[in-house]
Design a protein around this motif. Structure first.
Motif, PDB file in Angstrom:
ATOM      1  N   UNK A 226       9.733  31.749   7.138  1.00 24.91           N
ATOM      2  CA  UNK A 226      10.633  32.024   8.262  1.00 24.91           C
ATOM      3  C   UNK A 226      12.002  32.403   7.732  1.00 24.91           C
ATOM      4  N   UNK A 227      12.671  33.301   8.477  1.00 26.31           N
ATOM      5  CA  UNK A 227      14.044  33.683   8.179  1.00 26.31           C
ATOM      6  C   UNK A 227      14.990  32.902   9.086  1.00 26.31           C
ATOM      7  N   UNK A 228      16.126  32.511   8.543  1.00 25.51           N
ATOM      8  CA  UNK A 228      17.088  31.757   9.341  1.00 25.51           C
ATOM      9  C   UNK A 228      18.450  32.423   9.320  1.00 25.51           C
ATOM     10  N   UNK A 229      19.200  32.196  10.394  1.00 31.76           N
ATOM     11  CA  UNK A 229      20.590  32.651  10.511  1.00 31.76           C
ATOM     12  C   UNK A 229      20.721  34.161  10.310  1.00 31.76           C
ATOM     13  N   UNK A 230      19.842  34.923  10.946  1.00 30.94           N
ATOM     14  CA  UNK A 230      19.955  36.373  10.865  1.00 30.94           C
ATOM     15  C   UNK A 230      20.886  36.877  11.968  1.00 30.94           C
ATOM     16  N   UNK A 231      21.202  38.170  11.923  1.00 27.28           N
ATOM     17  CA  UNK A 231      22.102  38.744  12.922  1.00 27.28           C
ATOM     18  C   UNK A 231      21.440  38.908  14.281  1.00 27.28           C
ATOM     19  N   UNK A 232      20.101  38.818  14.369  1.00 23.30           N
ATOM     20  CA  UNK A 232      19.409  39.038  15.644  1.00 23.30           C
ATOM     21  C   UNK A 232      18.837  37.756  16.236  1.00 23.30           C
ATOM     22  N   UNK A 233      18.610  36.755  15.408  1.00 21.67           N
ATOM     23  CA  UNK A 233      18.066  35.493  15.915  1.00 21.67           C
ATOM     24  C   UNK A 233      18.362  34.383  14.925  1.00 21.67           C
ATOM     25  N   UNK A 234      18.423  33.172  15.465  1.00 20.24           N
ATOM     26  CA  UNK A 234      18.676  32.037  14.585  1.00 20.24           C
ATOM     27  C   UNK A 234      17.488  31.785  13.661  1.00 20.24           C
ATOM     28  N   UNK A 235      16.283  32.171  14.139  1.00 20.73           N
ATOM     29  CA  UNK A 235      15.086  31.922  13.330  1.00 20.73           C
ATOM     30  C   UNK A 235      14.011  32.930  13.682  1.00 20.73           C
ATOM     31  N   UNK A 236      13.355  33.471  12.645  1.00 17.27           N
ATOM     32  CA  UNK A 236      12.234  34.391  12.827  1.00 17.27           C
ATOM     33  C   UNK A 236      11.054  33.824  12.045  1.00 17.27           C
ATOM     34  N   UNK A 237       9.971  33.511  12.756  1.00 23.33           N
ATOM     35  CA  UNK A 237       8.788  32.916  12.132  1.00 23.33           C
ATOM     36  C   UNK A 237       7.777  34.002  11.796  1.00 23.33           C
ATOM     37  N   UNK A 238       7.304  34.014  10.529  1.00 28.30           N
ATOM     38  CA  UNK A 238       6.344  35.016  10.070  1.00 28.30           C
ATOM     39  C   UNK A 238       4.974  34.430   9.714  1.00 28.30           C
ATOM     40  N   UNK A 239       4.869  33.135   9.540  1.00 29.34           N
ATOM     41  CA  UNK A 239       3.587  32.528   9.216  1.00 29.34           C
ATOM     42  C   UNK A 239       3.182  32.722   7.767  1.00 29.34           C
ATOM     43  N   UNK A 267      17.207  32.869  20.133  1.00 28.40           N
ATOM     44  CA  UNK A 267      17.162  31.692  19.271  1.00 28.40           C
ATOM     45  C   UNK A 267      16.011  31.797  18.276  1.00 28.40           C
ATOM     46  N   UNK A 268      14.808  32.160  18.768  1.00 28.89           N
ATOM     47  CA  UNK A 268      13.618  32.207  17.913  1.00 28.89           C
ATOM     48  C   UNK A 268      12.777  33.422  18.266  1.00 28.89           C
ATOM     49  N   UNK A 269      12.281  34.095  17.228  1.00 27.24           N
ATOM     50  CA  UNK A 269      11.275  35.138  17.382  1.00 27.24           C
ATOM     51  C   UNK A 269      10.036  34.659  16.631  1.00 27.24           C
ATOM     52  N   UNK A 270       8.979  34.394  17.385  1.00 22.71           N
ATOM     53  CA  UNK A 270       7.755  33.833  16.810  1.00 22.71           C
ATOM     54  C   UNK A 270       6.742  34.946  16.599  1.00 22.71           C
ATOM     55  N   UNK A 271       6.460  35.260  15.311  1.00 26.75           N
ATOM     56  CA  UNK A 271       5.486  36.286  14.947  1.00 26.75           C
ATOM     57  C   UNK A 271       4.285  35.697  14.216  1.00 26.75           C
ATOM     58  N   UNK A 272       4.076  34.394  14.365  1.00 22.67           N
ATOM     59  CA  UNK A 272       3.023  33.730  13.596  1.00 22.67           C
ATOM     60  C   UNK A 272       1.660  34.302  13.948  1.00 22.67           C
ATOM     61  N   UNK A 273       1.395  34.509  15.254  1.00 27.85           N
ATOM     62  CA  UNK A 273       0.134  35.120  15.667  1.00 27.85           C
ATOM     63  C   UNK A 273       0.317  36.629  15.722  1.00 27.85           C
TER      64      UNK A 273
END
Length: 284
Positions: A226-239, A267-273
């Protein structure tokens, strides 16, 4: 007419009436060196001695001559290290003789520096010394899961080559947090996943992700990357996998937001699935 003496007459008599054979070995013995051979070996020895003395004299003359004093030191391949630090690491004495300098020792000194992977040292007669360094190519700054306050440099192969210092150039490199260190095989597996994702993010050159400081990539054995503290979201989940497909979905999402002028913070972009994208808006 001569008569050959009988065998019994040719035997000498020993005291006491016993007969003994003549000492043939004593009769046939000769000196092992004749005078001519003595002179030959003497001349050869003197020649070898003179040759050795001549070589020693020539060696001392060359290695102590001011003609071969080092006037110029050329350095190639430096990027992270400046000339002054390389010369300090090489530890070449002032006014050194080019022929007397131990090139292997200088090379080993250079390769002892953590930023230098390989080095080559070459003489260019009569006054020039050439130093070529191949520096490490840092890929990311890693924080071990067991030492969160420590940071180390890693190259693209995942090899840790030095600890992060205060004056190191950190502004252009991503960080990997909680990389497992205890299990070598597991560490290489997670580093390979993280490298694949970071390469894809850099390859696509998404302006929303490239803005600001380099990303911080978190490694979680339960949630994946996961990426944290990006310019577009606090957290991006990649799995754990399918990073190329997920990266394309992320770009599609960001393009859609730009086209519809959506500026609501996320806040969060969930791309796990890989078959869906979940967006959680930031709290008001």
């Amino acid at each position: 007419m001569s008569v050959k003496p009988a065998r019994s007459d040719r035997l000498s008599r020993k005291p006491g009436g016993r007969r003994a054979k003549p000492n043939r070995k004593k009769q046939e013995s000769r000196p092992w060196l004749v005078p001519g051979q003595v002179r030959t070996w003497g001349l050869r020895g003197a020649g070898v001695l003179l040759l050795a003395l001549g070589l020693v004299f020539t060696h001392d003359l060359i290695t102590q001559s001011a003609y071969f004093q080092i006037h110029t030191i050329r350095i190639q391949g430096e990027e992270y290290l400046d000339r002054e630090r390389i010369l300090q690491q090489a530890a070449i004495p002032e006014k050194s003789n080019l022929m007397a300098l131990n090139l292997r020792l200088v090379r080993l000194r250079l390769e002892a520096h953590p930023w230098i992977r390989e080095a080559a040292v070459t003489r260019r007669l009569p006054h020039t010394l050439e130093i070529t360094v191949m520096e490490e190519e840092p890929f990311a700054i890693v924080h071990p899961e067991t030492m969160p306050d420590k940071a180390f440099w890693a190259n693209r192969d995942g090899r840790i080559f030095k600890e992060l210092e205060a004056d190191d150039p950190v502004h252009a490199y991503p960080r990997m947090r909680d990389l497992p260190f205890s299990d070598t095989q597991n560490r290489h597996l997670w580093f390979s996943r993280a490298r694949t994702l970071l390469d894809l993010l850099q390859e696509n050159e998404e302006p929303s992700l490239s803005a600001g400081p380099p990303p911080v990539l978190w490694i979680d054995p339960d949630l994946g990357l996961s990426l944290s503290d990006t310019a577009i979201a606090a957290r991006i989940l990649f799995g754990f996998s399918d990073f190329r497909e997920k990266n394309l979905k992320l770009r599609t999402l960001l393009q859609h937001r730009r086209e519809h002028r959506q500026t609501t913070p996320m806040d969060t972009i969930d791309l796990v699935r890989p078959d869906r994208v979940v967006v959680i808006p930031a709290a008001a």
